[in-house]
Design an enzyme around this catalytic site. Structure first.
Site, mmCIF file in Angstrom:
data_model
loop_
_atom_site.group_PDB
_atom_site.id
_atom_site.type_symbol
_atom_site.label_atom_id
_atom_site.label_comp_id
_atom_site.label_asym_id
_atom_site.label_seq_id
_atom_site.Cartn_x
_atom_site.Cartn_y
_atom_site.Cartn_z
ATOM 1 N N ASP A 272 21.100 45.129 -28.448
ATOM 2 C CA ASP A 272 20.761 46.367 -29.149
ATOM 3 C C ASP A 272 21.955 47.315 -29.178
ATOM 4 O O ASP A 272 22.220 48.027 -28.217
ATOM 5 C CB ASP A 272 19.563 47.037 -28.449
ATOM 6 C CG ASP A 272 19.108 48.301 -29.183
ATOM 7 O OD1 ASP A 272 19.562 48.520 -30.322
ATOM 8 O OD2 ASP A 272 18.278 49.040 -28.604
ATOM 9 N N LYS A 279 24.755 53.344 -30.549
ATOM 10 C CA LYS A 279 24.689 53.864 -29.184
ATOM 11 C C LYS A 279 26.098 54.185 -28.676
ATOM 12 O O LYS A 279 27.064 53.567 -29.109
ATOM 13 C CB LYS A 279 24.085 52.798 -28.264
ATOM 14 C CG LYS A 279 22.597 52.566 -28.420
ATOM 15 C CD LYS A 279 22.119 51.520 -27.415
ATOM 16 C CE LYS A 279 20.629 51.238 -27.568
ATOM 17 N NZ LYS A 279 19.785 52.376 -27.183
ATOM 18 N N ASP A 290 17.805 43.699 -23.625
ATOM 19 C CA ASP A 290 16.768 44.228 -24.510
ATOM 20 C C ASP A 290 15.808 43.140 -25.017
ATOM 21 O O ASP A 290 14.943 43.407 -25.838
ATOM 22 C CB ASP A 290 17.421 44.987 -25.676
ATOM 23 C CG ASP A 290 16.566 46.144 -26.166
ATOM 24 O OD1 ASP A 290 15.663 46.584 -25.426
ATOM 25 O OD2 ASP A 290 16.797 46.605 -27.302
ATOM 26 N N ASP A 349 17.960 52.920 -34.098
ATOM 27 C CA ASP A 349 17.912 52.543 -32.686
ATOM 28 C C ASP A 349 16.473 52.474 -32.161
ATOM 29 O O ASP A 349 16.243 51.981 -31.066
ATOM 30 C CB ASP A 349 18.747 53.545 -31.871
ATOM 31 C CG ASP A 349 19.107 53.022 -30.493
ATOM 32 O OD1 ASP A 349 18.912 51.800 -30.258
ATOM 33 O OD2 ASP A 349 19.583 53.822 -29.669
ATOM 34 N N GLU A 351 14.278 50.374 -32.855
ATOM 35 C CA GLU A 351 14.057 49.099 -33.542
ATOM 36 C C GLU A 351 12.981 48.240 -32.888
ATOM 37 O O GLU A 351 12.392 47.387 -33.543
ATOM 38 C CB GLU A 351 15.381 48.316 -33.606
ATOM 39 C CG GLU A 351 15.723 47.460 -32.385
ATOM 40 C CD GLU A 351 15.936 48.255 -31.105
ATOM 41 O OE1 GLU A 351 16.178 49.473 -31.195
ATOM 42 O OE2 GLU A 351 15.832 47.671 -30.012
ATOM 43 N N ARG A 353 10.006 48.958 -31.838
ATOM 44 C CA ARG A 353 8.692 49.169 -32.442
ATOM 45 C C ARG A 353 8.623 48.521 -33.831
ATOM 46 O O ARG A 353 7.555 48.119 -34.272
ATOM 47 C CB ARG A 353 8.384 50.673 -32.485
ATOM 48 C CG ARG A 353 9.345 51.482 -33.312
ATOM 49 C CD ARG A 353 9.264 52.976 -33.026
ATOM 50 N NE ARG A 353 9.977 53.345 -31.807
ATOM 51 C CZ ARG A 353 10.074 54.589 -31.335
ATOM 52 N NH1 ARG A 353 9.469 55.597 -31.963
ATOM 53 N NH2 ARG A 353 10.741 54.835 -30.224
HETATM 54 N N1 BES Z 1 16.245 49.298 -26.055
HETATM 55 C C1 BES Z 1 16.195 50.711 -26.206
HETATM 56 C C2 BES Z 1 15.471 51.382 -25.043
HETATM 57 C C3 BES Z 1 16.242 51.479 -23.762
HETATM 58 C C4 BES Z 1 17.290 52.346 -23.626
HETATM 59 C C5 BES Z 1 15.855 50.730 -22.673
HETATM 60 C C6 BES Z 1 17.960 52.443 -22.417
HETATM 61 C C7 BES Z 1 16.503 50.849 -21.468
HETATM 62 C C8 BES Z 1 17.566 51.701 -21.343
HETATM 63 C C9 BES Z 1 15.454 51.078 -27.475
HETATM 64 O O1 BES Z 1 15.612 50.217 -28.535
HETATM 65 C C10 BES Z 1 15.985 52.393 -27.900
HETATM 66 O O2 BES Z 1 17.131 52.458 -28.259
HETATM 67 N N2 BES Z 1 15.159 53.409 -27.833
HETATM 68 C C11 BES Z 1 15.552 54.739 -28.199
HETATM 69 C C12 BES Z 1 14.456 55.310 -29.062
HETATM 70 C C13 BES Z 1 14.827 56.595 -29.732
HETATM 71 C C14 BES Z 1 15.902 56.368 -30.777
HETATM 72 C C15 BES Z 1 13.581 57.165 -30.361
HETATM 73 C C16 BES Z 1 15.717 55.544 -26.915
HETATM 74 O O3 BES Z 1 14.930 55.345 -25.981
HETATM 75 O O4 BES Z 1 16.646 56.334 -26.855
HETATM 76 ZN ZN ZN Z 2 16.035 48.298 -28.079
HETATM 77 MN MN MN Z 3 17.341 50.665 -29.708
#
Ligand code: BES
Ligand code: ZN
Ligand code: MN
Length: 496
Positions: A272, A279, A290, A349, A351, A353
């Protein structure tokens, strides 16, 4: 590592080391008192002189134990007897596994089943013992040119006070070994880097499970097939990636034909980057984890196969990379999901969901009794619960109770957080049915609410394992969670 069940008088069993519980009380109790009597009071003298204590997790070796067939004893502090439960047993076992790990001892016998306290029966004692020792023995060295040293302990005997306990110990040890095999697979998949663990690799592993064990069917869908099914939400995530996406469907039929399956959907983002909503660089390597939802589903399926469990479970794993690129989805793009609902992608990001949306819709064709999705979904869940508990989201109180109980029994705990409709409000869109991004506040719950629009039913639960699927820093690596929770849930399933 082997876990034979041992019968016979404890002090006359030959072993390099007898593992004995030491409760925070005097005089000595139960099987430890029996060993003490056989040794002419050697253990009591040792404790009295301050060499050992019943404090939970403290360990001490008594060398040259007299009058018994055990060459030594490992006393392990178990805390207060009245407070001893699943949690205390796990701490004691972890302490024993580290203490033995620092020695060259090859065989030991554990006597926990002689002193089962409330809530910790022979079955559970054996299962927990096998899980703890196997977890301690786990290595991920397949990509090192020199392998890490293997643990010396080859055999851990489980001593049974009577024949009935012996049968329960055997059953518990077999369940523990199956769960450990599932956890090990989930850890291996999580630990493998994204250039090895691709969507096609996950599909190959699923195929191997299907051919190694009985009762499995397997179907791997490619992008053209997903296109035909109208999975515009899932496919939008893979657009920037060269690596082809897969939808893996692993169907285990161990139960009666007419019994509705449980569906497990696992997020399989093999890397991811965030996509166009890219990111920052810090700890970005950890985004190879991920796909730990997918790993948890495959690990659970393998454990079911090992046990020939008498239930039906279908695993649905959407797998792809989330990459930026000239063909990648842009913020503001609108896609149509398999359910027909349209989504404005405000942040590429968010993604997980998007791929789970179509996987949940697909899973419904199996008419499952329960649908549970497992995903490293939100950083917000890590903020809320840290690395201690998995986030549990469901509007079904009955299912919540089953999952929470499974978590505490297996010591792979979950904590319930809300998903009610208030959390959907911030995902309004002026251009599509709704957006994939909600308010900054309560982000784990709005993500869960997004998923609930695709599950659309009772009997659905979402496990956010963003905090629990892996550890960082010096202990960096996948944990194999929530395989123990899911296995405990499936083995104790109530279908009403
Ligand atoms: N895979 C990430 C969630 C994540 C981040 C897990 C850090 C463990 C550590 C997910 O795909 C993501 O990027 N989520 C975003 C959502 C936001 C853009 C609404 C997040 O949590 O920042
Ligand atoms: Zn993710
Ligand atoms: Mn993400």
């Amino acid at each position: 590592m082997q876990f034979p069940v041992k019968r016979g008088a404890p002090a006359s069993q030959k072993t390099a080391c007898a593992i004995l519980p030491l409760f925070d009380a005097s005089p000595l109790q139960g099987v430890t008192r029996d060993f003490d009597a056989a040794s002419g009071g050697q253990i009591a003298r040792f404790v009295k002189s301050g060499h050992a204590a019943g404090k939970l997790g403290r360990t001490a070796f008594v060398h040259d134990l007299e009058g018994t067939e055990a060459q030594s004893a490992l006393l392990v502090g178990c805390g207060k007897r009245g407070e001893f439960g699943a949690k205390q047993l796990r701490s004691a076992l972890a302490a024993v596994a580290s203490a033995l790990g620092n020695t060259g001892i090859r065989d030991a016998i554990a006597y926990f089943a002689h002193d089962t306290a409330r809530g910790v029966d022979a079955y559970y004692t054996a299962r927990a013992s096998v899980e703890s020792f196997r977890s301690k023995a786990y290595r991920f060295d397949e990509l090192k040119s020199k392998r890490d040293p293997k643990p010396k302990l080859a055999r851990l005997g489980l001593s049974a006070p009577d024949a009935a306990a012996g049968r329960e110990l055997r059953r518990g040890a077999d369940h523990g070994a199956a769960i450990a095999a599932g956890v090990d697979l989930a850890r291996d998949l999580g630990n493998r880097p994204a250039n090895v663990c691709t969507p096609s690799h996950l599909a190959d592993v699923a195929r191997t499970i299907a051919s190694d064990y009985e009762n499995f069917g397997i179907d791997v869908l490619d992008e053209a097939e997903m296109e035909r099914l109208g999975m515009g939400s899932l496919l939008s995530v893979t657009h920037g990636a060269e690596e082809p996406a897969r939808l893996i469907v692993l169907d285990y039929r161990g139960g009666p034909n007419d019994s509705a399956p449980v569906a497990l959907c696992g997020k399989g983002i093999t890397f991811d980057t965030g996509g166009i909503s890219i990111k920052p660089a810090a700890k970005l390597d950890e985004m190879k984890f991920d796909m730990c939802g997918a790993a948890g589903v495959l690990g659970t399926m393998k454990a079911l196969g090992e046990l020939k469990a008498p239930i039906n479970v279908v695993g649905v794993v959407p797998a792809c990379e989330n990459m930026p690129g000239s063909r990648a989805t842009r913020p503001g793009d609108i896609v149509t999901s398999m359910s027909g609902q349209t989504i404005e992608i405000l942040n590429t990001d968010a993604e997980g969901r998007l791929i789970l949306a179509d996987a949940l819709t697909y899973a419904k064709r199996f008419d499952p009794r329960y649908i549970i999705d497992i995903a490293t979904l939100t950083g917000a869940c890590v903020v809320a619960l840290g690395k201690v508990h998995t986030g549990l989201f469901t509007n079904d109180d009955e299912l919540a109770a089953q999952l929470l109980d499974a978590g505490s029994r297996s010591r792979d705990t979950a904590w319930r957080l809300p998903v009610d409709d208030e959390y959907g409000k911030s995902m309004k869109s002026n251009f599509a049915d709704f957006a994939n991004l909600g308010s900054r506040w309560g982000g784990a719950s709005s993500a869960a609410h997004f998923l609930s629009r695709f599950a659309e039913r009772k009997g659905w639960a979402h496990l956010d394992i963003a905090g629990t699927a892996w550890l960082g820093d010096a202990a960096k690596g996948a944990t194999g969670r929530p395989v123990p929770l899911l296995m405990d849930f499936l083995l104790n399933l109530r279908m009403q």
